[in-house]
Design a protein around this motif. Sequence first.
Motif, mmCIF file in Angstrom:
data_model
loop_
_atom_site.group_PDB
_atom_site.id
_atom_site.type_symbol
_atom_site.label_atom_id
_atom_site.label_comp_id
_atom_site.label_asym_id
_atom_site.label_seq_id
_atom_site.Cartn_x
_atom_site.Cartn_y
_atom_site.Cartn_z
ATOM 1 N N ASN A 1 -15.071 101.071 25.954
ATOM 2 C CA ASN A 1 -13.802 100.994 25.241
ATOM 3 C C ASN A 1 -14.029 100.297 23.906
ATOM 4 O OD1 ASN A 1 -12.589 102.148 27.503
ATOM 5 N ND2 ASN A 1 -11.997 100.178 28.367
ATOM 6 N N SER A 2 -12.973 100.084 23.157
ATOM 7 C CA SER A 2 -12.964 99.410 21.847
ATOM 8 C C SER A 2 -13.434 100.348 20.747
ATOM 9 C CB SER A 2 -13.781 98.111 21.869
ATOM 10 O OG SER A 2 -15.179 98.336 21.766
ATOM 11 N N PHE B 1 -12.370 91.322 34.921
ATOM 12 C CA PHE B 1 -11.232 90.403 34.969
ATOM 13 C C PHE B 1 -11.564 89.008 34.456
ATOM 14 C CE2 PHE B 1 -10.297 93.616 38.207
ATOM 15 C CZ PHE B 1 -9.014 93.988 37.838
ATOM 16 N N THR B 2 -12.840 88.745 34.217
ATOM 17 C CA THR B 2 -13.235 87.379 33.835
ATOM 18 C C THR B 2 -14.019 87.292 32.537
ATOM 19 O OG1 THR B 2 -15.227 87.576 35.203
ATOM 20 C CG2 THR B 2 -13.270 86.595 36.222
ATOM 21 N N THR B 3 -14.704 88.365 32.137
ATOM 22 C CA THR B 3 -15.571 88.283 30.964
ATOM 23 C C THR B 3 -14.752 88.173 29.679
ATOM 24 O OG1 THR B 3 -17.475 89.298 29.856
ATOM 25 C CG2 THR B 3 -15.712 90.780 30.572
ATOM 26 N N THR B 4 -15.333 87.557 28.677
ATOM 27 C CA THR B 4 -14.701 87.458 27.358
ATOM 28 C C THR B 4 -15.226 88.573 26.462
ATOM 29 O OG1 THR B 4 -16.419 86.057 26.390
ATOM 30 C CG2 THR B 4 -14.625 84.958 27.615
ATOM 31 N N PRO B 5 -14.509 88.910 25.393
ATOM 32 C CA PRO B 5 -15.024 89.924 24.470
ATOM 33 C C PRO B 5 -16.403 89.584 23.921
ATOM 34 C CG PRO B 5 -12.703 89.525 24.029
ATOM 35 C CD PRO B 5 -13.133 88.496 25.041
ATOM 36 N N GLN B 6 -16.610 88.300 23.634
ATOM 37 C CA GLN B 6 -17.903 87.890 23.078
ATOM 38 C C GLN B 6 -19.031 88.083 24.102
ATOM 39 O OE1 GLN B 6 -15.119 86.082 23.081
ATOM 40 N NE2 GLN B 6 -14.561 85.857 20.921
ATOM 41 N N GLU B 7 -18.765 87.696 25.346
ATOM 42 C CA GLU B 7 -19.775 87.859 26.400
ATOM 43 C C GLU B 7 -20.079 89.326 26.653
ATOM 44 O OE1 GLU B 7 -18.670 83.871 29.070
ATOM 45 O OE2 GLU B 7 -17.707 85.814 29.480
ATOM 46 N N GLY C 1 -17.327 100.389 30.675
ATOM 47 C CA GLY C 1 -17.229 98.954 30.458
ATOM 48 C C GLY C 1 -16.276 98.551 29.352
ATOM 49 N N SER C 2 -15.747 97.325 29.491
ATOM 50 C CA SER C 2 -14.885 96.749 28.462
ATOM 51 C C SER C 2 -14.867 95.242 28.605
ATOM 52 C CB SER C 2 -13.451 97.284 28.580
ATOM 53 O OG SER C 2 -12.600 96.637 27.651
ATOM 54 N N GLY C 3 -14.689 94.568 27.495
ATOM 55 C CA GLY C 3 -14.529 93.113 27.501
ATOM 56 C C GLY C 3 -13.106 92.690 27.240
ATOM 57 N N TYR C 4 -12.177 93.639 27.295
ATOM 58 C CA TYR C 4 -10.776 93.340 26.975
ATOM 59 C C TYR C 4 -9.851 93.554 28.173
ATOM 60 C CZ TYR C 4 -12.205 92.957 22.134
ATOM 61 O OH TYR C 4 -12.816 92.548 20.962
ATOM 62 N N ILE D 1 -6.562 101.107 32.036
ATOM 63 C CA ILE D 1 -5.287 101.680 32.475
ATOM 64 C C ILE D 1 -4.608 102.439 31.340
ATOM 65 C CG2 ILE D 1 -2.941 101.054 33.200
ATOM 66 C CD1 ILE D 1 -4.216 98.790 34.862
ATOM 67 N N ASN D 2 -4.628 101.878 30.144
ATOM 68 C CA ASN D 2 -3.885 102.479 29.044
ATOM 69 C C ASN D 2 -4.438 103.841 28.628
ATOM 70 O OD1 ASN D 2 -2.130 100.338 28.992
ATOM 71 N ND2 ASN D 2 -3.180 99.261 27.340
ATOM 72 N N TYR D 3 -5.750 104.015 28.720
ATOM 73 C CA TYR D 3 -6.337 105.320 28.425
ATOM 74 C C TYR D 3 -5.841 106.382 29.398
ATOM 75 C CZ TYR D 3 -10.016 108.947 28.471
ATOM 76 O OH TYR D 3 -10.702 110.141 28.469
ATOM 77 N N LEU D 4 -5.559 105.980 30.621
ATOM 78 C CA LEU D 4 -5.235 106.927 31.690
ATOM 79 C C LEU D 4 -3.738 107.146 31.901
ATOM 80 C CD1 LEU D 4 -7.843 105.582 34.258
ATOM 81 C CD2 LEU D 4 -7.976 107.789 33.070
#
Length: 536
Positions: A315-316, A295-301, A228-231, A237-240
Amino acid sequence: MKKRRYMGMAASMLLAASILGACTKTDGAKEKGENAGNVNATGMPIVEEPIKVEGFAAKFFASQDWNDLMLWNEYEKMTNIEVDWTTIQTEALAEKRNLLLTGGDYPELFFASAFSKTDLIKYGQQGIFLPLNEYIDEYAPNFKKILEEYPSVKQGVTMADGNIYGFPTIYDPKFEALRAGAPWVKKEWLDKLGLQEPETTEDFYEMLKAMKNNDPNGNGQQDEMGWGSGYGIDSFINYLRGSFGLNKQGSMNLNLDFEEGTEKFRFVPTTDEYKELLMYVNKLYSEGLINQDVFTTTPQEFTAESAKGHFGVLNSIDPAELLKLDGYVGLPVLEGPTGERAYNTVSNGLGNLGMFVLTDKAENPEAMVRWMDYFYGDEGTKMFFMGFEGVTYEENEQGEFKYLETITDNPDGLNMDQAISEYLTWPGGYYPGIVKEQFFQGAESKDNSRLNAEKVKPYRIKDDDILPGLNYTVEENDQVSAIMTDIQTYIKESTAAFITGKQDFSKWDDYVKTIEKMGVDKYLEIAQNAYDRMEK
């Protein structure tokens, strides 16, 4: 790669060349420095007779009054320089700074204002931003030392006309945890499932399936999530990228890398390797192994959701620091389907270039370059990030610095950023200067993040192979912007469509042809010319 040539003697040659290239404009700027005789060459105060300077800055916390903040009050006492601050919150920064410049009502200096390369070269060539080369050579020993130690950083801050128009944010290349770190995996779940840490992309896929389907939290419900990620999807993609053989010249020019065995650019988002990467991420997404709202969630959510502890991989930054979730460890770098095993999404440590600029209204440019340069040395870095001994931090017998409990466990219930913002300006991430591990108290300086970075390091792209960000002329910038604005939008939409399954991979050739029709070959030509010019 040819660029290794300038890693030695070329550092001094580049400095000389950039100064020579700036002579006409810099000399004109220096004529305005009528108060240079008031400036002390070293030590404090910076000026003998006090001066007052108009400054504009972005800030993260609305509650801050920069004209009555301990950092600036104490620095004024040290330097004899008072900055009369006008501030705006970061959300409104772009609109406000642009209005100031287009209206002509701009100040002597912009601080934490995040000007892009395009803005730097544009306003620099218009004469609004001062070229800083000669000032740096004479009045900025700390910054000059960094440029000499890291020629790639020097290359990155020098515009196509040979001038340096801004002081940047620099993430110390020695601070490994700020440069490279893998996602975090819940070790307890691996143990309960009888799994080792994954070594390949196929291992990783099987691990995520087991986490989602085999009840590792033991509550008898299928409420576990995989990765999971909120960003956004880019963080996956960048990790891979390195596992699929992409971006072997680092992430400073993310759409570009070299064709194997050459120094000729190719466009990463149209390569076969990028297609394979997207097909892999599509498999994870389609089987519910990636959070479906990515594709839609915010970091805060997402922070609120992930704090429930339902994700096996995050991630993060370290979940122990961000979410108070213990037991996560850094993942290994994964070997991809063709045997590639690398972590390539790494920069040379250079952040935003336009974090401190002087305008043609600056009456004391020599003094203000010295004023800024202090924050690229250890004493200034310590003050900027740690504050003041006995007020915000303490030093132990081993010479280590740490915030006082009033900052880390604030009696008024403030979190650390809120508590330190009553004294300092760095929370929020908008600042010029250099971030060093010794003086930075964020999650990346903690032991778990160091271990994560050490696990990545054997596979991290070597510093000598990282290509600096390309710097374009004004004309080239206009062309690149005209071409790439639409292409980037199309890539973003298409990437999402391929990953979610809305676009079938049988349409990949159509996707590539569309990008070609949008002018990507012209962009590659401009980028190649910029690289070749840099090499010369």
